[in-house]
Motif scaffolding. Structure first.
Motif, PDB file in Angstrom:
ATOM      1  N   PRO A  27       0.915  -1.302   0.035  1.00  0.00           N
ATOM      2  CA  PRO A  27       0.086   0.006   0.083  1.00  0.00           C
ATOM      3  C   PRO A  27       0.787   1.367  -0.007  1.00  0.00           C
ATOM      4  CG  PRO A  27      -1.114  -1.650   1.668  1.00  0.00           C
ATOM      5  CD  PRO A  27       0.467  -2.137   1.083  1.00  0.00           C
ATOM      6  N   THR A  28       1.877   1.158   0.585  1.00  0.00           N
ATOM      7  CA  THR A  28       2.889   2.359   0.744  1.00  0.00           C
ATOM      8  C   THR A  28       3.336   2.824  -0.569  1.00  0.00           C
ATOM      9  OG1 THR A  28       3.669   1.823   2.947  1.00  0.00           O
ATOM     10  CG2 THR A  28       4.888   3.426   1.582  1.00  0.00           C
ATOM     11  N   ALA A  29       3.636   1.823  -1.522  1.00  0.00           N
ATOM     12  CA  ALA A  29       4.172   2.145  -2.755  1.00  0.00           C
ATOM     13  C   ALA A  29       3.071   2.391  -3.724  1.00  0.00           C
ATOM     14  CB  ALA A  29       4.742   0.750  -3.383  1.00  0.00           C
ATOM     15  N   ALA A  30       1.733   1.959  -3.660  1.00  0.00           N
ATOM     16  CA  ALA A  30       0.682   2.504  -4.373  1.00  0.00           C
ATOM     17  C   ALA A  30       0.262   3.852  -4.069  1.00  0.00           C
ATOM     18  CB  ALA A  30      -0.447   1.640  -3.918  1.00  0.00           C
ATOM     19  N   VAL A  31       0.129   4.085  -2.850  1.00  0.00           N
ATOM     20  CA  VAL A  31       0.188   5.540  -2.166  1.00  0.00           C
ATOM     21  C   VAL A  31       1.104   6.675  -3.191  1.00  0.00           C
ATOM     22  CG1 VAL A  31      -0.196   7.340  -0.529  1.00  0.00           C
ATOM     23  CG2 VAL A  31      -1.137   4.827  -0.398  1.00  0.00           C
ATOM     24  N   GLY A  32       2.390   6.265  -2.818  1.00  0.00           N
ATOM     25  CA  GLY A  32       3.400   6.878  -3.419  1.00  0.00           C
ATOM     26  C   GLY A  32       3.160   7.107  -4.889  1.00  0.00           C
ATOM     27  N   PHE A  33       3.098   6.094  -5.664  1.00  0.00           N
ATOM     28  CA  PHE A  33       2.813   6.067  -7.104  1.00  0.00           C
ATOM     29  C   PHE A  33       1.790   7.201  -7.318  1.00  0.00           C
ATOM     30  CE2 PHE A  33       1.072   4.210 -10.879  1.00  0.00           C
ATOM     31  CZ  PHE A  33       2.247   4.271 -11.762  1.00  0.00           C
ATOM     32  N   ALA A  34       0.845   7.010  -6.785  1.00  0.00           N
ATOM     33  CA  ALA A  34      -0.121   7.697  -7.037  1.00  0.00           C
ATOM     34  C   ALA A  34      -0.150   9.262  -6.989  1.00  0.00           C
ATOM     35  CB  ALA A  34      -1.811   7.456  -5.968  1.00  0.00           C
ATOM     36  N   ILE A  35       0.538   9.797  -5.837  1.00  0.00           N
ATOM     37  CA  ILE A  35       0.941  11.081  -5.590  1.00  0.00           C
ATOM     38  C   ILE A  35       1.927  11.600  -6.679  1.00  0.00           C
ATOM     39  CG2 ILE A  35       2.393  12.514  -4.079  1.00  0.00           C
ATOM     40  CD1 ILE A  35       1.312  10.854  -1.754  1.00  0.00           C
ATOM     41  N   LEU A  38       0.128  11.888 -10.010  1.00  0.00           N
ATOM     42  CA  LEU A  38      -0.792  13.091  -9.970  1.00  0.00           C
ATOM     43  C   LEU A  38       0.195  14.419 -10.510  1.00  0.00           C
ATOM     44  CD1 LEU A  38      -3.311  12.741  -7.132  1.00  0.00           C
ATOM     45  CD2 LEU A  38      -3.470  12.734  -9.859  1.00  0.00           C
ATOM     46  N   PHE A  39       1.424  14.375  -9.692  1.00  0.00           N
ATOM     47  CA  PHE A  39       2.420  15.415  -9.900  1.00  0.00           C
ATOM     48  C   PHE A  39       2.783  15.384 -11.308  1.00  0.00           C
ATOM     49  CE2 PHE A  39       2.135  16.548  -5.428  1.00  0.00           C
ATOM     50  CZ  PHE A  39       2.284  17.539  -5.328  1.00  0.00           C
ATOM     51  N   ALA A  40       3.166  14.228 -11.986  1.00  0.00           N
ATOM     52  CA  ALA A  40       3.436  14.013 -13.264  1.00  0.00           C
ATOM     53  C   ALA A  40       2.620  14.490 -14.279  1.00  0.00           C
ATOM     54  CB  ALA A  40       3.986  12.657 -13.461  1.00  0.00           C
ATOM     55  N   LEU A  41       1.532  14.003 -14.100  1.00  0.00           N
ATOM     56  CA  LEU A  41       0.166  14.348 -14.998  1.00  0.00           C
ATOM     57  C   LEU A  41      -0.015  15.858 -15.034  1.00  0.00           C
ATOM     58  CD1 LEU A  41      -2.386  11.620 -14.419  1.00  0.00           C
ATOM     59  CD2 LEU A  41      -0.767  11.933 -16.571  1.00  0.00           C
ATOM     60  N   GLY A  42       0.271  16.521 -13.619  1.00  0.00           N
ATOM     61  CA  GLY A  42      -0.007  17.856 -13.667  1.00  0.00           C
ATOM     62  C   GLY A  42       1.026  18.840 -14.345  1.00  0.00           C
ATOM     63  N   GLY A  43       2.266  18.302 -14.391  1.00  0.00           N
ATOM     64  CA  GLY A  43       3.267  18.890 -14.873  1.00  0.00           C
ATOM     65  C   GLY A  43       3.173  18.802 -16.473  1.00  0.00           C
ATOM     66  N   ILE A  44       2.785  17.460 -17.063  1.00  0.00           N
ATOM     67  CA  ILE A  44       2.705  17.206 -18.419  1.00  0.00           C
ATOM     68  C   ILE A  44       1.627  18.359 -18.938  1.00  0.00           C
ATOM     69  CG2 ILE A  44       2.209  15.504 -20.039  1.00  0.00           C
ATOM     70  CD1 ILE A  44       3.204  13.677 -18.180  1.00  0.00           C
ATOM     71  N   PHE A  45       0.621  18.105 -18.397  1.00  0.00           N
ATOM     72  CA  PHE A  45      -0.759  18.943 -18.902  1.00  0.00           C
ATOM     73  C   PHE A  45      -0.903  20.369 -18.120  1.00  0.00           C
ATOM     74  CE2 PHE A  45      -1.613  14.558 -19.326  1.00  0.00           C
ATOM     75  CZ  PHE A  45      -2.097  14.278 -20.734  1.00  0.00           C
ATOM     76  N   ALA A  46       0.241  20.915 -17.711  1.00  0.00           N
ATOM     77  CA  ALA A  46       0.037  22.262 -17.196  1.00  0.00           C
ATOM     78  C   ALA A  46      -0.597  23.112 -18.099  1.00  0.00           C
ATOM     79  CB  ALA A  46       1.557  22.682 -16.759  1.00  0.00           C
ATOM     80  N   PRO A  47      -0.092  23.251 -19.288  1.00  0.00           N
ATOM     81  CA  PRO A  47      -0.764  24.449 -20.016  1.00  0.00           C
ATOM     82  C   PRO A  47      -2.265  24.366 -20.181  1.00  0.00           C
ATOM     83  CG  PRO A  47       1.169  23.550 -21.073  1.00  0.00           C
ATOM     84  CD  PRO A  47       1.140  22.527 -19.910  1.00  0.00           C
ATOM     85  N   LEU A  48      -2.847  23.031 -19.889  1.00  0.00           N
ATOM     86  CA  LEU A  48      -4.194  22.978 -20.178  1.00  0.00           C
ATOM     87  C   LEU A  48      -5.125  23.102 -18.829  1.00  0.00           C
ATOM     88  CD1 LEU A  48      -4.195  19.479 -22.380  1.00  0.00           C
ATOM     89  CD2 LEU A  48      -4.383  21.849 -22.920  1.00  0.00           C
ATOM     90  N   GLY A 274       5.626  11.644  -1.241  1.00  0.00           N
ATOM     91  CA  GLY A 274       5.235  10.615  -2.507  1.00  0.00           C
ATOM     92  C   GLY A 274       6.383   9.812  -2.938  1.00  0.00           C
ATOM     93  N   LEU A 275       7.537  10.577  -3.148  1.00  0.00           N
ATOM     94  CA  LEU A 275       8.822   9.858  -3.597  1.00  0.00           C
ATOM     95  C   LEU A 275       9.120   8.851  -2.720  1.00  0.00           C
ATOM     96  CD1 LEU A 275      10.518  12.734  -5.994  1.00  0.00           C
ATOM     97  CD2 LEU A 275       9.425  10.395  -6.912  1.00  0.00           C
ATOM     98  N   ASN A 276       9.371   9.270  -1.387  1.00  0.00           N
ATOM     99  CA  ASN A 276       9.887   8.487  -0.428  1.00  0.00           C
ATOM    100  C   ASN A 276       8.924   7.379  -0.125  1.00  0.00           C
ATOM    101  OD1 ASN A 276      12.212   9.877   0.958  1.00  0.00           O
ATOM    102  ND2 ASN A 276      10.990  11.646   0.813  1.00  0.00           N
ATOM    103  N   MET A 277       7.690   7.642  -0.324  1.00  0.00           N
ATOM    104  CA  MET A 277       6.849   6.149  -0.061  1.00  0.00           C
ATOM    105  C   MET A 277       6.813   5.210  -1.034  1.00  0.00           C
ATOM    106  SD  MET A 277       3.289   8.189   1.315  1.00  0.00           S
ATOM    107  CE  MET A 277       2.455   6.771   1.516  1.00  0.00           C
ATOM    108  N   LEU A 278       7.069   5.857  -2.388  1.00  0.00           N
ATOM    109  CA  LEU A 278       7.437   5.021  -3.361  1.00  0.00           C
ATOM    110  C   LEU A 278       8.518   4.288  -3.226  1.00  0.00           C
ATOM    111  CD1 LEU A 278       6.312   4.043  -6.233  1.00  0.00           C
ATOM    112  CD2 LEU A 278       7.508   6.026  -7.236  1.00  0.00           C
ATOM    113  N   GLY A 279       9.781   5.037  -2.861  1.00  0.00           N
ATOM    114  CA  GLY A 279      10.992   4.338  -2.842  1.00  0.00           C
ATOM    115  C   GLY A 279      11.051   3.240  -1.686  1.00  0.00           C
TER     116      GLY A 279
END
Length: 292
Positions: A27-35, A38-48, A274-279
């Motif tokens: 569950p820790t990796a799953a929550v970290g991956f989700a966080i 979300l940030f990665a998607l926000g950065g990719i689609f920032a202009p939108l 999120g990165l620390n939880m994923l790691g």
């Protein structure tokens, strides 16, 4: 119904089942991956997502409170903080990902080679790496970036080089445990050359620890880059980078404009969490001894 139409739901079912499997196993990796996702998607689609250009200034809207027009308010230059926070995710990943890749490119081959060869080469290399780790990383990064100049490229190069000893040590430890194993002895008996033993037999097993560390080191890279920007030697204004925004907002805290520094600071903390939880979750998944 065409084969393509049938294959698409199957791929979705496979992806869904893998995500559910990850959530059950860690569950820790799953929550970290989700966080992180979300940030990665926000950065990719920032202009939108963002309502304004992150470097566009509204001269009549300086230090406006958070509200319906400017969700996170504006800064001392009249720039929309919400737009800058979203675009800041781009710079966070643009620094962390290349820096970690550079550290892997330097550290993994070095750890593989000295771990397998051993002897004087191993001792000398480890002492040099120890010497690099004696000095605080932020001080070394501060000195090098100040001398080389404030740019994204210089920050990535400095962080990547300074963090490579971590990966070298992790890989070396795995190789030391594997080089006397039955697998390696059998490969030697079969007449495999050294390069093949290292690349085919040792690398796939030794790199797992380094990959598990990559998310944690990405969080470290983001923290160091933000610290450099906060100290004024990293990325500079008006770039929408979180460290720059926090530095700009720090001077307004005492006069009550808390939002200028708060929102980029919260974004920085959540992404690092999120990165620390994923790691940590990746280490649990890749290391059976930790799972036990």
């Amino acid at each position: 119904m065409t084969d393509t139409a049938v294959a698409t739901p199957r791929r979705r079912n496979v992806l869904t089942s893998r995500i559910k499997g990850l959530a059950r196993r860690s569950p820790t990796a799953a929550v970290g991956f989700a966080i992180v996702g979300l940030f990665a998607l926000g950065g990719i689609f920032a202009p939108l997502i963002t309502p304004y250009d992150p470097v566009h200034s509204f001269p009549r809207e300086i230090l406006v409170d958070p509200g319906s027009t400017f969700w996170f308010g504006t800064d001392g230059n009249g720039m929309d903080i919400f737009s800058r926070v979203i675009f800041g995710a781009r710079y966070a990943f643009a620094i962390a990902v290349p820096a970690v890749l550079l550290s892997l490119v330097i550290g993994v081959p070095l750890g593989l080679w000295v771990g397998y060869v051993g002897g004087a080469l191993d001792e000398v290399t480890m002492r040099v790496l120890d010497a690099l780790r004696v000095f605080p990383s932020i001080i070394l990064a501060l000195a090098v970036v100040a001398a080389a100049g404030p740019s994204v490229l210089n920050v990535v190069l400095v962080i990547g080089v300074l963090d490579s000893p971590i990966f070298a040590r992790v890989v070396r430890a795995e190789v030391l445990a594997l080089r006397s194993s039955t697998m390696v002895e059998a490969a030697k008996a079969a007449g495999n050359p050294t390069w093949r033993i290292v690349m085919v037999h040792l690398l796939p097993n030794a790199i797992q620890g380094a990959m598990a560390q990559s998310a944690v080191r990405a969080a470290w890279a983001i923290r160091i880059s933000a610290a450099l920007a906060f100290l004024g030697v990293g990325i500079q204004v008006p770039t929408p980078e979180w460290g720059v925004m926090i530095r700009q907002g720090a001077e307004f805290m005492v006069t009550g404009q808390w939002w200028v520094a708060l929102f980029p600071g919260v974004a920085l903390m959540i992404l690092m969490l999120g990165l620390n939880m994923l790691g940590d979750g990746m280490q649990d998944l890749l290391n059976p001894r930790r799972r036990g």
